[in-house]
Write a protein that holds these residues in place. Structure first.
Motif, mmCIF file in Angstrom:
data_model
loop_
_atom_site.group_PDB
_atom_site.id
_atom_site.type_symbol
_atom_site.label_atom_id
_atom_site.label_comp_id
_atom_site.label_asym_id
_atom_site.label_seq_id
_atom_site.Cartn_x
_atom_site.Cartn_y
_atom_site.Cartn_z
ATOM 1 N N GLU A 135 -24.737 29.032 -2.258
ATOM 2 C CA GLU A 135 -25.331 29.233 -3.593
ATOM 3 C C GLU A 135 -24.539 28.467 -4.650
ATOM 4 O O GLU A 135 -25.111 27.847 -5.552
ATOM 5 C CB GLU A 135 -25.402 30.724 -3.919
ATOM 6 C CG GLU A 135 -26.573 31.364 -3.183
ATOM 7 C CD GLU A 135 -26.654 32.870 -3.325
ATOM 8 O OE1 GLU A 135 -25.755 33.468 -3.963
ATOM 9 O OE2 GLU A 135 -27.629 33.434 -2.784
ATOM 10 N N ASN A 164 -34.091 36.125 7.165
ATOM 11 C CA ASN A 164 -34.277 35.862 5.737
ATOM 12 C C ASN A 164 -34.918 34.481 5.596
ATOM 13 O O ASN A 164 -34.304 33.457 5.892
ATOM 14 C CB ASN A 164 -32.909 35.903 5.032
ATOM 15 C CG ASN A 164 -33.054 35.724 3.534
ATOM 16 O OD1 ASN A 164 -33.984 35.062 3.072
ATOM 17 N ND2 ASN A 164 -32.134 36.296 2.773
ATOM 18 N N PHE A 194 -33.969 30.467 3.385
ATOM 19 C CA PHE A 194 -33.299 29.199 3.677
ATOM 20 C C PHE A 194 -34.283 28.161 4.208
ATOM 21 O O PHE A 194 -34.206 26.985 3.865
ATOM 22 C CB PHE A 194 -32.127 29.429 4.633
ATOM 23 C CG PHE A 194 -31.153 30.429 4.063
ATOM 24 C CD1 PHE A 194 -30.371 30.091 2.975
ATOM 25 C CD2 PHE A 194 -31.069 31.715 4.569
ATOM 26 C CE1 PHE A 194 -29.497 31.016 2.401
ATOM 27 C CE2 PHE A 194 -30.207 32.644 4.008
ATOM 28 C CZ PHE A 194 -29.422 32.306 2.924
HETATM 29 C C1 LIG Z 1 -32.174 36.199 1.435
HETATM 30 O O1 LIG Z 1 -31.124 35.361 0.995
HETATM 31 C C2 LIG Z 1 -31.180 35.067 -0.377
HETATM 32 C C3 LIG Z 1 -30.147 34.017 -0.664
HETATM 33 O O2 LIG Z 1 -28.888 34.484 -0.357
HETATM 34 C C4 LIG Z 1 -30.993 36.341 -1.179
HETATM 35 O O3 LIG Z 1 -31.029 36.069 -2.550
HETATM 36 C C5 LIG Z 1 -32.066 37.332 -0.794
HETATM 37 O O4 LIG Z 1 -31.833 38.560 -1.426
HETATM 38 C C6 LIG Z 1 -32.121 37.534 0.706
HETATM 39 N N1 LIG Z 1 -33.301 38.293 1.051
HETATM 40 C C7 LIG Z 1 -33.263 39.363 1.830
HETATM 41 C C8 LIG Z 1 -34.571 40.019 2.116
HETATM 42 O O5 LIG Z 1 -32.222 39.803 2.300
#
Ligand SMILES: *[C@@H]1O[C@H](CO)[C@@H](O)[C@H](O)[C@H]1NC(C)=O
Ligand SMILES: *[C@@H]1O[C@H](CO)[C@@H](O)[C@H](O)[C@H]1NC(C)=O
Length: 507
Positions: free
Chosen positions: A214, A259, A262
């Motif tokens: 990030e 997740n 990405f």
């Molecule tokens: C997935 O990763 C992003 C980036 O780090 C984060 O902002 C987001 O909350 C995550 N989503 C979940 C469902 O964990």
């Protein structure tokens, strides 16, 4: 352009492969398991910090024990990049990523050869340091210890170095998306290595990887813009930072597939980050080819439509390496058959390309697919053909080459004896406990004598474009080892140790 006839293309490729296999020396069987073991021991010779009992490079000892202390940060540990005593974050992170990828894709062969724990230890030595560098001070990523210009004024063993150990970092005002992106990739890849064996550690690595990515993405810039005086020309980010952002997001997807953010990032930003370019070298600087091979893996597995173009790019990269295909780049090979990209530290390109070939062959096999090197299925290259090309490169490194020398130190009977490496070229602290100062060391650099210490497993820069090698400590382009030459080779050697009968080279 006329499409090549499939029969002609296939026959030509088989003929070329046949000739390669019949080349003199084919009977030579290499002990790939021994080479694998040595390729990992090398990393124990590059360790900085407090060495654990049983460190397997017996002439090495503790060094750099106060790295960071004058800046109130603990930066002890990590790896020296090559033949000097500097800790450069960008190549160290790339090294760690490639060691981790080696374990992830070829770990089962390492386990069979009894080398999995050693390989994991090599990953952890890098990951431990990168984790500290990324988390020790909120808002800062430490990216280097020591100014190479000052370090290079001396020729000293790491154990008695007394050159300034400056500490360099990137932050929101002095960004470094290149080094931060690669660090994120290394932490993410390492988190996968320890997912089962040490879930707590694995989570720490993954969390640090996400935060570092990030930071890399939000605060964009090249570290070599603000740290040019210590990063360049050594590890200047010549390719910029776009490739590392693509690479980091790709590794974060592999480490965290549930997740989707990405993969969405790649889909939205990929082209802008250079994913559409055809690029044919893969190194500590330029990660595009590696990212495309991994994205092609995701496509082959899950058929994400928005990743289809990466299969085409991965094929295009592969096809340039396979003799007999329309896009084979014969000009990039020596007469003796070595991939040749650069007169300086060429072996790094050989080992990265070899690794990518073997990883891609594995992904193609597991999806029953081929690389498409022609028009509408007429130039399909199988995983087996790709593996044969990769094997040719590994065998060249281990001794099947016109100079008749193994480019891996300590492997075979003829290998480089005058490796450009401070610690290996000066008598060890065990043999010579007295200090050998800055200038005194140069006598050892310039002597024609073989190194007193064998840097077991180190692969050096390698021969010139005519397959000739000078075993000369002063010729650093050919005789210097580097962690990022060895790291991808660890995976390649594991593959051949595991797939050739008794690891002895006969299939
Ligand atoms: C997935 O990763 C992003 C980036 O780090 C984060 O902002 C987001 O909350 C995550 N989503 C979940 C469902 O964990
Ligand atoms: C692999 O692909 C070939 C050609 O499309 C097909 O004939 C074969 O059945 C496939 N094998 C598997 C295991 O999917």
């Amino acid at each position: 352009m006329e499409p090549k006839s499939s029969i002609g293309g296939l026959r030509l490729r088989l003929l070329v492969l046949h000739l390669l296999l019949l080349a003199p020396g084919f009977a030579t069987a290499f002990n790939y398991a021994d080479a694998l073991s040595k390729s990992i021991i090398f990393f124990e010779g590059q360790r900085s910090g407090k060495l654990p009992p049983g460190n397997r490079m017996p002439w090495r000892s503790h060094s750099g024990l106060s790295d960071g202390a004058q800046y109130n940060v603990d930066l002890v540990g990590g790896y020296y990049d090559a033949g000097d005593n500097v800790k450069f974050g960008l190549p160290m992170a790339f090294t760690t990523t490639m060691l981790a990828w080696s374990v992830l894709d070829f770990g089962k062969f390492m386990a069979a050869a009894g080398e999995l724990e050693n390989a994991r230890a090599a990953v952890k030595w890098g990951a431990d340091y990168l984790l500290k560098a990324a988390t020790a001070t909120p808002g800062k990523l430490y990216v280097q210890v020591a100014d190479p210009n000052q370090d290079h004024r001396c020729w000293e063993r790491p154990e008695d170095m007394d050159t300034p150990r400056g500490v360099y970092h990137v932050d929101v005002d002095k960004p470094g998306s290149d080094v931060a992106g690669e660090t994120a990739a290394a932490l993410a890849a390492s988190s996968l290595v320890f997912r089962r064996s040490d879930p707590v550690y694995s989570n720490r690595l993954l969390n640090a990887a996400v935060a570092t990515f990030e930071f890399a993405d939000r605060h964009r810039g090249a570290y070599s813009d603000t740290l040019a005086s210590v990063a360049c020309p050594f590890y200047c980010s010549y390719s910029g930072y776009h490739d590392e952002l693509l690479w980091a997001a790709t590794w974060l997807h592999r480490a965290n597939p549930s997740n989707s953010s990405f993969l969405s990032y790649v889909a939205v930003n990929g082209l802008q980050l250079g994913a559409g370019d055809d690029d044919f070298s893969f190194s500590w600087d330029d990660k595009r080819a590696g990212a495309k091979i991994l994205l092609a893996k995701f496509f082959l597995r899950k058929k994400y439509n928005n990743l289809e173009m990466y299969k085409a790019h991965a094929d295009s990269y592969l096809c340039s390496l396979v003799p007999g295909t329309a896009s084979f780049n014969a000009g990039e090979f020596t007469a003796g058959g070595l991939l040749f990209k650069s007169g300086s530290s060429n072996m790094q390109y050989v080992t990265t390309a070899t690794f990518l070939m073997l990883a891609y062959a594995k992904y193609l096999r597991s999806s029953n697919s081929t690389a498409s090197c022609g028009i509408s299925g007429e130039g399909d290259v199988s995983a087996g053909e790709i593996v044969a090309v990769a094997k040719r490169q590994v065998d060249y490194i281990l001794g099947k080459n016109p100079a008749g020398i193994s480019y891996m130190v300590g492997f075979g009977c003829k290998y480089p004896r005058r490796v450009h490496h401070r610690g290996a070229s000066i008598p060890s602290v065990r043999a010579h406990p007295g200090r050998i100062g800055c200038d005194a060391g140069f006598g050892y650099l310039h002597s024609g004598e073989p190194n007193p210490n064998v840097l077991v497993g180190a692969v050096v820069g390698g021969p010139d474009s005519r397959d000739a090698f000078a075993d000369d400590r002063g010729n650093f382009a050919q005789s210097e080892p580097a962690t990022y030459i060895n790291a991808p080779l660890v995976g390649a050697l594991a593959y051949f140790a595991g797939t050739t009968r008794s690891g002895t080279g006969r299939e």
